[in-house]
Design a protein around this motif. Sequence first.
Motif, PDB file in Angstrom:
ATOM      1  N   LEU A 272      -4.725   1.175   3.122  1.00  0.00           N
ATOM      2  CA  LEU A 272      -4.768   0.159   2.075  1.00  0.00           C
ATOM      3  C   LEU A 272      -4.170  -1.157   2.571  1.00  0.00           C
ATOM      4  CD1 LEU A 272      -4.845  -0.946  -0.883  1.00  0.00           C
ATOM      5  CD2 LEU A 272      -2.655   0.207  -1.237  1.00  0.00           C
ATOM      6  N   CYS A 273      -3.020  -1.081   3.192  1.00  0.00           N
ATOM      7  CA  CYS A 273      -2.339  -2.293   3.664  1.00  0.00           C
ATOM      8  C   CYS A 273      -3.107  -2.964   4.798  1.00  0.00           C
ATOM      9  CB  CYS A 273      -0.926  -1.940   4.123  1.00  0.00           C
ATOM     10  SG  CYS A 273       0.152  -1.299   2.816  1.00  0.00           S
ATOM     11  N   GLY A 276      -6.539  -4.332   3.787  1.00  0.00           N
ATOM     12  CA  GLY A 276      -6.379  -5.533   2.989  1.00  0.00           C
ATOM     13  C   GLY A 276      -6.167  -6.763   3.854  1.00  0.00           C
ATOM     14  N   SER A 397      -8.945   3.976  -0.328  1.00  0.00           N
ATOM     15  CA  SER A 397      -7.934   2.928  -0.485  1.00  0.00           C
ATOM     16  C   SER A 397      -8.539   1.541  -0.357  1.00  0.00           C
ATOM     17  CB  SER A 397      -6.817   3.100   0.551  1.00  0.00           C
ATOM     18  OG  SER A 397      -7.317   2.908   1.871  1.00  0.00           O
ATOM     19  N   LYS A 398      -9.711   1.470   0.306  1.00  0.00           N
ATOM     20  CA  LYS A 398     -10.372   0.179   0.438  1.00  0.00           C
ATOM     21  C   LYS A 398     -10.889  -0.324  -0.907  1.00  0.00           C
ATOM     22  CE  LYS A 398     -13.513  -2.202   3.603  1.00  0.00           C
ATOM     23  NZ  LYS A 398     -14.656  -2.084   4.548  1.00  0.00           N
ATOM     24  N   SER A 401      -7.918  -2.451  -1.471  1.00  0.00           N
ATOM     25  CA  SER A 401      -7.686  -3.433  -0.409  1.00  0.00           C
ATOM     26  C   SER A 401      -8.744  -4.524  -0.404  1.00  0.00           C
ATOM     27  CB  SER A 401      -7.642  -2.737   0.956  1.00  0.00           C
ATOM     28  OG  SER A 401      -8.893  -2.144   1.265  1.00  0.00           O
ATOM     29  N   GLY A 405      -7.516  -8.147  -0.693  1.00  0.00           N
ATOM     30  CA  GLY A 405      -7.721  -9.027   0.454  1.00  0.00           C
ATOM     31  C   GLY A 405      -8.513 -10.271   0.132  1.00  0.00           C
TER      32      GLY A 405
END
Length: 462
Positions: A272-273, A276, A397-398, A401, A405
Amino acid sequence: MTTTDLPSACPYREVQDRNGRIYRIGETDRDVMGRPRWTMVLFPWIGMMAISSSEYAFTSAEDTLHDAHAWSSGNIFWLMGVWVFFQAAVAFPAGQLRESGRLPARNAMMLGALGTLLGYFSLAYAPHVIVAYFGYGMFSGIGAGLVYATCVNMVGKWYPERKGGKTGLVNGGFAYGAVPFVFLFTSYLDLHNYQGVFVFVGALCCAGLAVSGWFFRDPPKNWWPADVDPLKRTDDPRILRALEKNPPAVKQYTPREAARTPVLWMMWFCLLCTAGINIFGIAMQVPFGKDMGFAGGIVATAMSLKAIVNGTGRGVIGWISDRYGRRNTLIFVCVVLGLAQYGVLASGKLGVMPLFLVCSMVSGFGGGAIFPLFAAMTADYFGENHNATNYGMVYSSKLISGLVGSGVGAIAVDLWDYEGAFVIAGSVGLGSAVLATFLRSPGRPSPRKIRPNPMPISREAM
């Protein structure tokens, strides 16, 4: 009198290792599908290149979309966020449908081809931005998600003993396949030809997906290459090194079992992080470069170099992870990705064009390398049989993100200007490196916790 031998299935047998994992051995790739397995790297690679323009080249068409349809910059950034949302949202259900047999690989690719075509048609002819949200954001995003999930997981199934480099090569097509379209949209696209250009690109990508998808074929469950004994130490140094650094999963985890392990959700948050940050760079680099006074050609070159390095980096990082281990490589990539955000910001503010290009390439390398690492790591940790669904959970998770983002990234720029947004992105990247140090294969005891046997087998009782 003549006799005719009836065809019979190639004999195979199933063996079990000490962890209880089952391997199906005895069948070669030609026995299963009538051709060598490297073709199942080639065709997925072509498919990934065909969907790459929908993400990596989209922001290069921002000015034309704004002038042609009177869409605001905010609408365009959120349009990309919706595309990424649906592209990631379909990964988990697509994995379940694929592994249940209800969605063959070939059908998934054909649906992806149709979605891509509809997406470009909506960009060309949408009477309102809402239509584009459905046509490009939803249909094209779902189509790309089906293609992505099918291509990436297909390679891991055909190369279970050395999946890092092959997965990275195929995953790389998702980035550098967009390079011609970045230049096309930046240098050629205008109000007079945008409809014809979008239709042409959509038809071209649709054809590439349909043709490559026609040749897709899954191996049997638990399949293992006939020339590699899973129970013995191999003599091939490449395979030996890859298996030592990235040992196979202790068993074939079902999605329910994988979801119960903390490591899957740690991988989810780490992706995710880092994803993003990658989406943030794709969405913001073009407007940031223009605002810093760089010419449009320079910005297009920077974006193209970013896409090239993003794609080639995926293949290279897969090869590196086979040699040095997936987790160690992921830590390195997160550090590089975080530091690159500071470099892009500093070079833009200073107006140093060569440094801006270099930092853009480094950012592209880090942003692209994370995806094949997580794809291969999921198979390493949870096995290949359910990898489409398990990786779908990680890749979901995208969903967040993509929105963070692009959409939230645009909000951060409005609130804190580019300085605050890029500093936050860089700090998140460095924090992801710390999180990656805690990733471990579930079910495998730590070497520190293994105690020597006080009564070795060789000791005889007196």
